[in-house]
Design an enzyme around this catalytic site. Structure first.
Site, PDB file in Angstrom:
ATOM      1  N   TRP A  29       0.877  -1.420  -0.099  1.00  0.00           N
ATOM      2  CA  TRP A  29       0.014  -0.127  -0.114  1.00  0.00           C
ATOM      3  C   TRP A  29       0.794   1.286   0.135  1.00  0.00           C
ATOM      4  O   TRP A  29       1.997   1.316   0.788  1.00  0.00           O
ATOM      5  CB  TRP A  29      -0.870   0.080   1.230  1.00  0.00           C
ATOM      6  CG  TRP A  29      -2.170  -0.644   0.992  1.00  0.00           C
ATOM      7  CD1 TRP A  29      -2.315  -2.137   1.275  1.00  0.00           C
ATOM      8  CD2 TRP A  29      -3.427  -0.334   0.855  1.00  0.00           C
ATOM      9  NE1 TRP A  29      -3.762  -2.563   1.027  1.00  0.00           N
ATOM     10  CE2 TRP A  29      -4.249  -1.368   0.542  1.00  0.00           C
ATOM     11  CE3 TRP A  29      -3.876   1.129   0.406  1.00  0.00           C
ATOM     12  CZ2 TRP A  29      -5.593  -1.274   0.497  1.00  0.00           C
ATOM     13  CZ3 TRP A  29      -5.242   0.942  -0.190  1.00  0.00           C
ATOM     14  CH2 TRP A  29      -6.118   0.127  -0.095  1.00  0.00           C
TER      15      TRP A  29
ATOM     16  N   HIS B 214      -0.382  -6.154   5.985  1.00  0.00           N
ATOM     17  CA  HIS B 214      -1.407  -6.164   5.116  1.00  0.00           C
ATOM     18  C   HIS B 214      -0.453  -6.248   3.635  1.00  0.00           C
ATOM     19  O   HIS B 214      -0.902  -5.791   2.723  1.00  0.00           O
ATOM     20  CB  HIS B 214      -2.212  -5.055   5.111  1.00  0.00           C
ATOM     21  CG  HIS B 214      -3.120  -4.901   6.454  1.00  0.00           C
ATOM     22  ND1 HIS B 214      -4.230  -5.420   6.394  1.00  0.00           N
ATOM     23  CD2 HIS B 214      -2.915  -4.587   7.584  1.00  0.00           C
ATOM     24  CE1 HIS B 214      -4.666  -5.260   7.598  1.00  0.00           C
ATOM     25  NE2 HIS B 214      -3.888  -4.764   8.413  1.00  0.00           N
TER      26      HIS B 214
ATOM     27  N   HIS C 178      -8.691  -3.853  12.348  1.00  0.00           N
ATOM     28  CA  HIS C 178      -8.309  -3.173  11.358  1.00  0.00           C
ATOM     29  C   HIS C 178      -9.151  -1.654  10.939  1.00  0.00           C
ATOM     30  O   HIS C 178      -8.421  -0.760  10.645  1.00  0.00           O
ATOM     31  CB  HIS C 178      -7.832  -4.213  10.118  1.00  0.00           C
ATOM     32  CG  HIS C 178      -7.399  -3.339   8.818  1.00  0.00           C
ATOM     33  ND1 HIS C 178      -6.327  -2.642   8.755  1.00  0.00           N
ATOM     34  CD2 HIS C 178      -7.708  -3.185   7.491  1.00  0.00           C
ATOM     35  CE1 HIS C 178      -6.023  -1.981   7.655  1.00  0.00           C
ATOM     36  NE2 HIS C 178      -6.609  -2.551   7.020  1.00  0.00           N
TER      37      HIS C 178
ATOM     38  N   GLU D 177      -7.595 -11.256   1.563  1.00  0.00           N
ATOM     39  CA  GLU D 177      -7.181 -10.344   0.452  1.00  0.00           C
ATOM     40  C   GLU D 177      -5.935 -10.597  -0.328  1.00  0.00           C
ATOM     41  O   GLU D 177      -4.970 -11.269   0.454  1.00  0.00           O
ATOM     42  CB  GLU D 177      -7.099  -8.930   0.724  1.00  0.00           C
ATOM     43  CG  GLU D 177      -8.573  -8.387   1.361  1.00  0.00           C
ATOM     44  CD  GLU D 177      -8.344  -6.948   2.254  1.00  0.00           C
ATOM     45  OE1 GLU D 177      -9.536  -6.203   2.075  1.00  0.00           O
ATOM     46  OE2 GLU D 177      -7.186  -6.600   2.349  1.00  0.00           O
TER      47      GLU D 177
ATOM     48  N   HIS E 111      -3.230 -11.866   2.734  1.00  0.00           N
ATOM     49  CA  HIS E 111      -3.284 -11.644   4.159  1.00  0.00           C
ATOM     50  C   HIS E 111      -4.684 -11.450   4.550  1.00  0.00           C
ATOM     51  O   HIS E 111      -5.651 -11.385   3.648  1.00  0.00           O
ATOM     52  CB  HIS E 111      -2.769 -10.051   4.567  1.00  0.00           C
ATOM     53  CG  HIS E 111      -3.613  -9.049   3.794  1.00  0.00           C
ATOM     54  ND1 HIS E 111      -3.190  -8.737   2.639  1.00  0.00           N
ATOM     55  CD2 HIS E 111      -4.529  -8.091   4.402  1.00  0.00           C
ATOM     56  CE1 HIS E 111      -3.758  -7.519   2.567  1.00  0.00           C
ATOM     57  NE2 HIS E 111      -4.707  -7.401   3.385  1.00  0.00           N
TER      58      HIS E 111
ATOM     59  N   ASP F   7      -7.918  -9.652   6.916  1.00  0.00           N
ATOM     60  CA  ASP F   7      -7.920  -8.437   7.534  1.00  0.00           C
ATOM     61  C   ASP F   7      -8.855  -8.678   9.107  1.00  0.00           C
ATOM     62  O   ASP F   7      -9.874  -9.547   8.982  1.00  0.00           O
ATOM     63  CB  ASP F   7      -9.082  -7.498   6.944  1.00  0.00           C
ATOM     64  CG  ASP F   7      -8.168  -6.537   5.944  1.00  0.00           C
ATOM     65  OD1 ASP F   7      -7.002  -6.751   5.691  1.00  0.00           O
ATOM     66  OD2 ASP F   7      -8.951  -5.865   5.172  1.00  0.00           O
TER      67      ASP F   7
ATOM     68  N   HIS G 248     -15.759  -3.171   4.128  1.00  0.00           N
ATOM     69  CA  HIS G 248     -15.228  -3.847   5.431  1.00  0.00           C
ATOM     70  C   HIS G 248     -16.214  -3.845   6.399  1.00  0.00           C
ATOM     71  O   HIS G 248     -16.324  -4.850   7.254  1.00  0.00           O
ATOM     72  CB  HIS G 248     -13.955  -3.044   5.672  1.00  0.00           C
ATOM     73  CG  HIS G 248     -12.817  -3.333   4.803  1.00  0.00           C
ATOM     74  ND1 HIS G 248     -12.547  -2.621   3.574  1.00  0.00           N
ATOM     75  CD2 HIS G 248     -11.564  -3.895   5.236  1.00  0.00           C
ATOM     76  CE1 HIS G 248     -11.399  -3.018   3.072  1.00  0.00           C
ATOM     77  NE2 HIS G 248     -10.966  -3.994   3.949  1.00  0.00           N
TER      78      HIS G 248
END
EC number: 3.5.1.9
Length: 208
Positions: free
Chosen positions: A18, A48, A58, A172, A52, A54, A160
């Protein structure tokens, strides 16, 4: 002998992260010339990175953390499906023709992340209406081949929150390019990270 299919992103120095998140770093901190007996490595990464899960914490300060999650959700029978070309949002209408009776873990090949050497500019997000639709069908886990279930620029993360509210766990960044749609066993267990908001996983499939 069973054939295992690895659907994890390799964790290398080139793994996409990210923007602004912790870079991945795995190195030998002490080698045998220093210790006299062993090589000892160290690891630094965002939770992440790559493939991974979540945890609700998170995106929700009151949500469950990795150590609170039911580990059984991340192992068991799963179904892999592919989205039609040009799908711009993952919604109930898109999945309506899929046979999902008895499916508890659904993995979707969106084809929305073609070059995993770089972070995508856009992904097909999950419509919040999909969350209750999945819950009604008894689906406990949604796995996607993209880095998020929400638009990449989202701050309120509606998908989410909706998935968590309806008891659907999030996986994800799986790699499904080489996987034939069908029924499998999935194993994608998070690490036993006390208090964490997510966890990298080694995700693998085995044909049923």
């Amino acid at each position: 002998m069973s054939t295992w299919i690895d659907i994890s992103q390799p964790l290398t120095k080139d793994v996409a992260i990210w923007p602004g998140d912790t870079p991945f770093k795995c190195e030998t901190s002490f080698d045998k010339t220093m210790t006299g007996s062993v090589n000892v490595g160290s690891l630094m990464m965002s939770l992440h990175t790559g493939t991974h899960i979540d945890a609700p914490y998170h995106f929700d300060d009151a949500g469950k953390r990795v150590s609170d999650l039911d580990i059984a959700v991340y192992g068991g029978k799963a179904k892999v499906i592919g989205l039609p070309e040009g799908t711009d949002v993952i919604c109930p209408e898109i999945l309506a023709k899929e046979e999902l009776d008895g499916v508890e873990r659904l993995l979707i090949h969106t084809k929305g992340w073609q070059d995993r050497r770089k972070f995508p500019d856009w992904i097909p997000p999950v419509d919040i209406r999909l969350a209750p639709w999945l819950q009604e069908r008894g689906i406990l886990l949604l796995g996607l081949d993209i880095p998020s279930v929400d638009p990449l620029d989202s701050k309120d993360l509606p998908a989410h929150h909706a998935l968590a509210h309806h008891g659907v766990h999030i996986l994800e960044g799986v790699v499904l390019d080489h996987v034939v749609p069908g029924e499998y066993e999935l194993f994608a267990f998070p690490l036993a990270l006390a208090g964490a908001d997510g966890s990298p996983v080694r995700a693998v499939l085995r044909k049923c």
